[in-house]
Design an enzyme around this catalytic site. Structure first.
Site, PDB file in Angstrom:
ATOM      1  CE  LYS A 228      44.691  33.940  43.220  1.00  0.00           C
ATOM      2  NZ  LYS A 228      43.766  35.047  42.921  1.00  0.00           N
ATOM      3  NE  ARG A 262      38.263  32.209  45.638  1.00  0.00           N
ATOM      4  CZ  ARG A 262      39.216  31.427  45.126  1.00  0.00           C
ATOM      5  NH1 ARG A 262      40.482  31.761  45.222  1.00  0.00           N
ATOM      6  NH2 ARG A 262      38.898  30.300  44.518  1.00  0.00           N
TER       7      ARG A 262
HETATM    8  C1  8Y7 Z   1      40.243  34.377  42.754  1.00  0.00           C
HETATM    9  C2  8Y7 Z   1      38.936  33.881  42.585  1.00  0.00           C
HETATM   10  C3  8Y7 Z   1      40.377  32.362  42.002  1.00  0.00           C
HETATM   11  C4  8Y7 Z   1      40.388  35.706  43.238  1.00  0.00           C
HETATM   12  C5  8Y7 Z   1      37.985  35.838  43.300  1.00  0.00           C
HETATM   13  C6  8Y7 Z   1      43.284  30.713  42.809  1.00  0.00           C
HETATM   14  C7  8Y7 Z   1      37.937  31.752  41.752  1.00  0.00           C
HETATM   15  C8  8Y7 Z   1      42.729  30.965  41.482  1.00  0.00           C
HETATM   16  N1  8Y7 Z   1      41.126  33.397  42.410  1.00  0.00           N
HETATM   17  N2  8Y7 Z   1      37.814  34.590  42.852  1.00  0.00           N
HETATM   18  N3  8Y7 Z   1      39.038  32.618  42.102  1.00  0.00           N
HETATM   19  N4  8Y7 Z   1      39.219  36.390  43.503  1.00  0.00           N
HETATM   20  N5  8Y7 Z   1      36.901  36.590  43.589  1.00  0.00           N
HETATM   21  O1  8Y7 Z   1      44.544  30.609  42.844  1.00  0.00           O
HETATM   22  O2  8Y7 Z   1      41.460  36.263  43.410  1.00  0.00           O
HETATM   23  O3  8Y7 Z   1      42.602  30.595  43.829  1.00  0.00           O
HETATM   24  S1  8Y7 Z   1      40.959  30.830  41.381  1.00  0.00           S
END
Ligand code: 8Y7
Length: 283
Positions: A228, A262
């Site tokens: 990010k 994640r």
């Molecule tokens: C997150 C996410 C994304 C996060 C959760 C990216 C779908 C953006 N970021 N879901 N999703 N937490 N729970 O850069 O931080 O991965 S999308």
């Protein structure tokens, strides 16, 4: 039953997540690549192979998303989102031993993917879309509630907080109350500070530093910082050079008690988590 086991084991559809450990969730994007003309089968096959590689590298969850949350991304209809996500959920459920998380805010996608074997609903909008609370409740699946202000399209315009950690905690507590009223008990909830969602670099760093405050809400934390821009801005790195910064944050999040990380880079993050577990289990 309030045995210790029931406090640390989270049922996720036909599988169980052991909350005594830190887990790595691999990110699987199924938004169609406009530069790839390989056709539907080859896209599905490539997604399965990517998921398979992440499971082999130690991911215990795979997060499948069919709607881009990038600022300025085109809106996707529920049917279009379902057509992207449903086949891969069905295929992973059949072929791999892993908990499938579905990154969606769309009630119909929650209901249908739950039927096809999804084990977790990951909603960056915290079930605020019309019908989402009821749909998620009907699935009986756990839900990850994430903090965000506004919508992905405008969230980075000028985010403002007096005390970011306190406000994130307050928002998540309010969403937990809404969930309880809709029939989603606290035991089925995972909480996420929402790094990069309606937050400046300083907001993200402060929220990360004070993440432990969210443990007061009594639910496991999921942290998503992989590649990010908070890493990019802190280190002045383009997206392809954020691995080491991301691993530092993964280690910190794990030590601060986050239960699910994640990430895109599963193998590297699994090494971080296992190394920490090895030290923590020593005499
Ligand atoms: C997150 C996410 C994304 C996060 C959760 C990216 C779908 C953006 N970021 N879901 N999703 N937490 N729970 O850069 O931080 O991965 S999308």
């Amino acid at each position: 039953m309030t045995s210790v086991q029931s406090l640390t084991r989270l049922p996720c559809g036909n599988r169980v997540l052991d909350l005594a450990q830190t887990h790595v969730m691999g990110i699987l994007n199924v938004t169609p690549d406009s530069f790839s003309d390989g056709g539907r089968y080859s896209q599905l096959d490539a997604a399965l192979r990517h998921a398979q590689a992440m499971v082999a590298a130690g991911a215990t969850l795979i997060d499948v998303g069919g709607e881009s949350t990038r600022p300025g991304a085109r809106a996707v209809s529920p049917l279009e989102e379902l057509e992207r996500v449903a086949p891969i959920v069905e295929l992973i459920n059949r072929e791999l031993d892993v908990i499938i998380s579905v990154d969606t805010s769309t009630p119909a996608v929650m209901r249908e993917t739950a039927r096809l074997g999804a084990g977790l609903i990951n909603d960056v909008r915290s079930l605020q879309r019309d019908g989402a609370l009821d749909a998620a409740a009907a699935t009986g699946l756990p839900v990850c509630l994430m903090h965000m202000q506004g919508e992905p399209g405008d969230m980075q315009d000028d985010p403002q907080y007096q005390d970011v950690t306190r406000e994130v905690a307050k928002f998540l507590a309010e969403r937990m109350t809404k969930c309880a009223q809709a029939g989603i008990p606290a035991e089925r909830i995972i909480l996420d500070p929402g790094f990069g969602f309606a937050k400046t670099l300083q907001h993200n760093l402060s929220l990360f530093k004070h993440m432990e405050a969210l443990h007061a809400l009594g639910r496991p934390l999921l942290v998503g910082v992989s590649r990010k821009s908070m890493i990019g801005h802190a280190l002045n790195r383009p997206v392809g050079e954020r691995l080491h910064g991301g691993l530092a944050l993964a280690a910190l999040a794990s030590v601060k008690g986050a239960r699910i990380l994640r990430v895109h880079d599963v193998a590297e993050t699994v090494d971080v988590v296992r190394m920490i577990a090895a030290v923590e289990s020593a005499e």
